[in-house]
Design a protein around this motif. Structure first.
Motif, mmCIF file in Angstrom:
data_model
loop_
_atom_site.group_PDB
_atom_site.id
_atom_site.type_symbol
_atom_site.label_atom_id
_atom_site.label_comp_id
_atom_site.label_asym_id
_atom_site.label_seq_id
_atom_site.Cartn_x
_atom_site.Cartn_y
_atom_site.Cartn_z
ATOM 1 N N GLU A 117 -17.525 9.992 7.481
ATOM 2 C CA GLU A 117 -17.066 9.981 6.083
ATOM 3 C C GLU A 117 -15.548 10.118 5.994
ATOM 4 O O GLU A 117 -14.902 9.432 5.196
ATOM 5 C CB GLU A 117 -17.750 11.097 5.288
ATOM 6 C CG GLU A 117 -17.368 11.103 3.820
ATOM 7 C CD GLU A 117 -18.440 11.694 2.935
ATOM 8 O OE1 GLU A 117 -18.165 11.851 1.732
ATOM 9 O OE2 GLU A 117 -19.549 12.001 3.409
ATOM 10 N N CYS A 118 -14.975 10.984 6.801
ATOM 11 C CA CYS A 118 -13.520 11.168 6.795
ATOM 12 C C CYS A 118 -12.798 9.850 7.089
ATOM 13 O O CYS A 118 -11.873 9.457 6.366
ATOM 14 C CB CYS A 118 -13.116 12.222 7.825
ATOM 15 S SG CYS A 118 -13.603 13.914 7.411
ATOM 16 N N PHE A 119 -13.223 9.165 8.142
ATOM 17 C CA PHE A 119 -12.531 7.937 8.543
ATOM 18 C C PHE A 119 -12.892 6.760 7.654
ATOM 19 O O PHE A 119 -12.060 5.871 7.434
ATOM 20 C CB PHE A 119 -12.821 7.628 10.014
ATOM 21 C CG PHE A 119 -11.973 8.431 10.961
ATOM 22 C CD1 PHE A 119 -10.699 8.002 11.298
ATOM 23 C CD2 PHE A 119 -12.430 9.627 11.469
ATOM 24 C CE1 PHE A 119 -9.894 8.750 12.147
ATOM 25 C CE2 PHE A 119 -11.637 10.385 12.320
ATOM 26 C CZ PHE A 119 -10.363 9.952 12.663
ATOM 27 N N LEU A 120 -14.099 6.746 7.102
ATOM 28 C CA LEU A 120 -14.468 5.665 6.193
ATOM 29 C C LEU A 120 -13.668 5.761 4.895
ATOM 30 O O LEU A 120 -13.242 4.743 4.335
ATOM 31 C CB LEU A 120 -15.968 5.710 5.895
ATOM 32 C CG LEU A 120 -16.573 4.468 5.226
ATOM 33 C CD1 LEU A 120 -16.263 3.202 6.021
ATOM 34 C CD2 LEU A 120 -18.077 4.644 5.078
ATOM 35 N N LEU A 121 -13.413 6.971 4.433
ATOM 36 C CA LEU A 121 -12.566 7.154 3.259
ATOM 37 C C LEU A 121 -11.134 6.689 3.547
ATOM 38 O O LEU A 121 -10.468 6.122 2.675
ATOM 39 C CB LEU A 121 -12.575 8.620 2.809
ATOM 40 C CG LEU A 121 -13.858 9.098 2.120
ATOM 41 C CD1 LEU A 121 -13.837 10.616 1.944
ATOM 42 C CD2 LEU A 121 -14.038 8.419 0.764
ATOM 43 N N ALA A 122 -10.670 6.928 4.786
ATOM 44 C CA ALA A 122 -9.334 6.453 5.176
ATOM 45 C C ALA A 122 -9.289 4.926 5.222
ATOM 46 O O ALA A 122 -8.311 4.304 4.790
ATOM 47 C CB ALA A 122 -8.942 7.040 6.533
ATOM 48 N N VAL A 123 -10.360 4.307 5.728
ATOM 49 C CA VAL A 123 -10.446 2.841 5.776
ATOM 50 C C VAL A 123 -10.447 2.262 4.358
ATOM 51 O O VAL A 123 -9.790 1.243 4.094
ATOM 52 C CB VAL A 123 -11.712 2.404 6.546
ATOM 53 C CG1 VAL A 123 -11.998 0.923 6.324
ATOM 54 C CG2 VAL A 123 -11.556 2.690 8.034
ATOM 55 N N MET A 124 -11.165 2.904 3.452
ATOM 56 C CA MET A 124 -11.210 2.439 2.064
ATOM 57 C C MET A 124 -9.837 2.550 1.401
ATOM 58 O O MET A 124 -9.451 1.696 0.588
ATOM 59 C CB MET A 124 -12.258 3.228 1.278
ATOM 60 C CG MET A 124 -13.684 2.967 1.755
ATOM 61 S SD MET A 124 -14.909 4.122 1.085
ATOM 62 C CE MET A 124 -15.121 3.456 -0.567
ATOM 63 N N ALA A 125 -9.077 3.585 1.763
ATOM 64 C CA ALA A 125 -7.718 3.725 1.245
ATOM 65 C C ALA A 125 -6.826 2.618 1.797
ATOM 66 O O ALA A 125 -5.988 2.056 1.073
ATOM 67 C CB ALA A 125 -7.152 5.099 1.611
ATOM 68 N N TYR A 126 -6.999 2.280 3.078
ATOM 69 C CA TYR A 126 -6.223 1.194 3.692
ATOM 70 C C TYR A 126 -6.539 -0.137 3.022
ATOM 71 O O TYR A 126 -5.639 -0.954 2.771
ATOM 72 C CB TYR A 126 -6.526 1.122 5.190
ATOM 73 C CG TYR A 126 -5.872 -0.040 5.891
ATOM 74 C CD1 TYR A 126 -4.488 -0.062 6.102
ATOM 75 C CD2 TYR A 126 -6.625 -1.129 6.341
ATOM 76 C CE1 TYR A 126 -3.882 -1.140 6.731
ATOM 77 C CE2 TYR A 126 -6.018 -2.203 6.983
ATOM 78 C CZ TYR A 126 -4.647 -2.199 7.171
ATOM 79 O OH TYR A 126 -4.040 -3.276 7.788
ATOM 80 N N ASP A 127 -7.806 -0.350 2.710
ATOM 81 C CA ASP A 127 -8.208 -1.572 2.006
ATOM 82 C C ASP A 127 -7.496 -1.691 0.664
ATOM 83 O O ASP A 127 -6.994 -2.766 0.305
ATOM 84 C CB ASP A 127 -9.720 -1.568 1.797
ATOM 85 C CG ASP A 127 -10.186 -2.697 0.898
ATOM 86 O OD1 ASP A 127 -10.105 -3.865 1.320
ATOM 87 O OD2 ASP A 127 -10.610 -2.414 -0.248
ATOM 88 N N ARG A 128 -7.426 -0.595 -0.076
ATOM 89 C CA ARG A 128 -6.729 -0.605 -1.383
ATOM 90 C C ARG A 128 -5.221 -0.821 -1.191
ATOM 91 O O ARG A 128 -4.562 -1.474 -1.999
ATOM 92 C CB ARG A 128 -6.981 0.701 -2.132
ATOM 93 C CG ARG A 128 -8.406 0.897 -2.624
ATOM 94 C CD ARG A 128 -8.846 -0.180 -3.618
ATOM 95 N NE ARG A 128 -9.303 -1.394 -2.950
ATOM 96 C CZ ARG A 128 -9.237 -2.619 -3.471
ATOM 97 N NH1 ARG A 128 -8.687 -2.791 -4.660
ATOM 98 N NH2 ARG A 128 -9.673 -3.668 -2.814
ATOM 99 N N TYR A 129 -4.674 -0.253 -0.108
ATOM 100 C CA TYR A 129 -3.251 -0.428 0.195
ATOM 101 C C TYR A 129 -2.919 -1.911 0.426
ATOM 102 O O TYR A 129 -1.966 -2.435 -0.144
ATOM 103 C CB TYR A 129 -2.871 0.403 1.421
ATOM 104 C CG TYR A 129 -1.637 -0.090 2.137
ATOM 105 C CD1 TYR A 129 -0.364 0.087 1.580
ATOM 106 C CD2 TYR A 129 -1.745 -0.749 3.365
ATOM 107 C CE1 TYR A 129 0.770 -0.379 2.234
ATOM 108 C CE2 TYR A 129 -0.618 -1.206 4.017
ATOM 109 C CZ TYR A 129 0.641 -1.022 3.453
ATOM 110 O OH TYR A 129 1.755 -1.499 4.097
ATOM 111 N N VAL A 130 -3.739 -2.576 1.251
ATOM 112 C CA VAL A 130 -3.494 -4.000 1.524
ATOM 113 C C VAL A 130 -3.663 -4.817 0.244
ATOM 114 O O VAL A 130 -2.870 -5.721 -0.039
ATOM 115 C CB VAL A 130 -4.433 -4.523 2.632
ATOM 116 C CG1 VAL A 130 -4.192 -6.014 2.868
ATOM 117 C CG2 VAL A 130 -4.218 -3.748 3.930
ATOM 118 N N ALA A 131 -4.700 -4.506 -0.546
ATOM 119 C CA ALA A 131 -4.981 -5.274 -1.760
ATOM 120 C C ALA A 131 -3.859 -5.165 -2.787
ATOM 121 O O ALA A 131 -3.523 -6.147 -3.458
ATOM 122 C CB ALA A 131 -6.293 -4.797 -2.375
ATOM 123 N N ILE A 132 -3.258 -3.991 -2.906
ATOM 124 C CA ILE A 132 -2.239 -3.763 -3.936
ATOM 125 C C ILE A 132 -0.828 -4.044 -3.428
ATOM 126 O O ILE A 132 -0.006 -4.627 -4.138
ATOM 127 C CB ILE A 132 -2.348 -2.321 -4.479
ATOM 128 C CG1 ILE A 132 -3.673 -2.172 -5.243
ATOM 129 C CG2 ILE A 132 -1.170 -1.973 -5.385
ATOM 130 C CD1 ILE A 132 -3.984 -0.757 -5.667
#
Length: 314
Positions: A117-132
């Motif tokens: 969960e810790c790393f999946l939340l980090a991956v989801m944040a990275y996804d939003r970073y690339v998208a924005i």
């Protein structure tokens, strides 16, 4: 001799099985608690399953963001299934005993899924970073292969470390008491039952927790720092509001999970109390997974639209 204790040399009792005290102090509310936790479990499984189904069926949700959300929802179902069924059985039968092997297995899965969960939340944040921050390169960077690799990495990264940590903790001797003042086999209450000096094990727990909590959380902070910086540079208020709305749900989940997990594993031993540990664990193991589907669905127009299409489809 207490049930679950075996006499060894030196007249010392060694634990053969544990007793999860759970909510035994609330003797008059056992039936009520069983009903409440049953409803919570159904809400978690139904809500997260619905998100998985929507992301698979609706073409509008065939995006990396929702691929990771489906992984996260499946993770939440697995996470609560490690603890809630055991809680329900204990409340229904009033038999709170759990074998040493079953306790170690529960702890191991809790730790592995928590790390995921810790790393999946980090991956989801990275996804939003690339998208924005890099919208023109989003489809190239977050291609299907990259998404699968990030998701698989999140699921696998904690397995060897957490198996090792569980083995290390259960290599200790537990003596004189087999009563765990908790509703599951978590690290802090288990270490309290260990014989002798547990300082080295406590340091090991801190080091692992720092890695699996601090590193992903730092990556999330860096991602959101750059996201906020980019959003503030957008020319229109509507553009800024839309960008913030795509991140707000994830950020809320991050704060709820990391806040309670950090207090549980990284605060000094002198500050630990059984009731506080139970309350915090209840929050991030059970309450947060219950609210996550609502947080993501009620604050996401795409998910709401997909749900409407599913419900009112002729």
């Amino acid at each position: 001799m207490k049930h679950g204790l075996k006499k060894t040399d030196g007249n010392v009792s060694t634990v053969m099985q544990f007793v999860l005290l759970g909510f035994s102090e609330l003797s008059d509310l056992q039936g009520f608690l069983f009903g409440v936790f049953s409803i919570i479990y159904m809400i978690i499984v139904t809500g997260n399953s619905l998100i998985i189904i929507l992301t698979r069926l609706d073409p509008a949700l065939q995006k990396p963001m929702y691929f990771f959300l489906a992984n996260f929802s499946f993770l939440e179902i697995c996470y609560v299934s490690v603890t809630l069924p055991r809680i329900l059985v204990n409340l229904w039968t009033q038999d709170r005993s759990i074998s040493l092997v079953a306790c170690a297995t529960q702890m191991c899965f809790l730790l592995m899924l928590g790390a995921t969960e810790c790393f999946l939340l980090a991956v989801m944040a990275y996804d939003r970073y690339v998208a924005i921050c890099h919208p023109l390169h989003y489809s190239v960077v977050m291609n299907q292969k990259m998404c699968v690799q990030l998701a698989v990495g999140s699921w696998l990264i904690g397995i060897p470390v957490q198996i090792g940590q569980t083995a290390q903790i259960f290599s200790l001797r537990f003596c004189n008491s087999n009563q765990i003042n908790h509703f599951c086999c978590d690290i802090p209450p288990i270490l309290k039952l260990a014989c002798g000096d547990t300082f080295a094990h406590e340091v090991s727990v801190y080091i692992v927790a720092i890695f699996f909590v601090t590193v992903p959380f730092t990556l999330i902070l860096i991602s959101y720092g750059k996201i906020v910086s980019t959003i503030l540079k957008l020319p229109t208020a509507s553009g800024r509001a839309k960008a913030f709305s795509t991140c707000s749900s994830h950020l809320l989940v991050v704060l709820l999970f990391f806040g309670s997990a950090t207090i549980t594993y990284l605060r000094p031993k002198s500050k630990h109390s059984a009731e506080t540990d139970k309350l915090l664990s209840l929050f991030y193991m059970i309450i947060t997974p219950m609210f996550n589907p609502m947080i993501y669905s009620l604050r996401n127009k795409d998910v709401i639209a997909a749900l409407r299409k599913l419900l009112f489809k002729k």
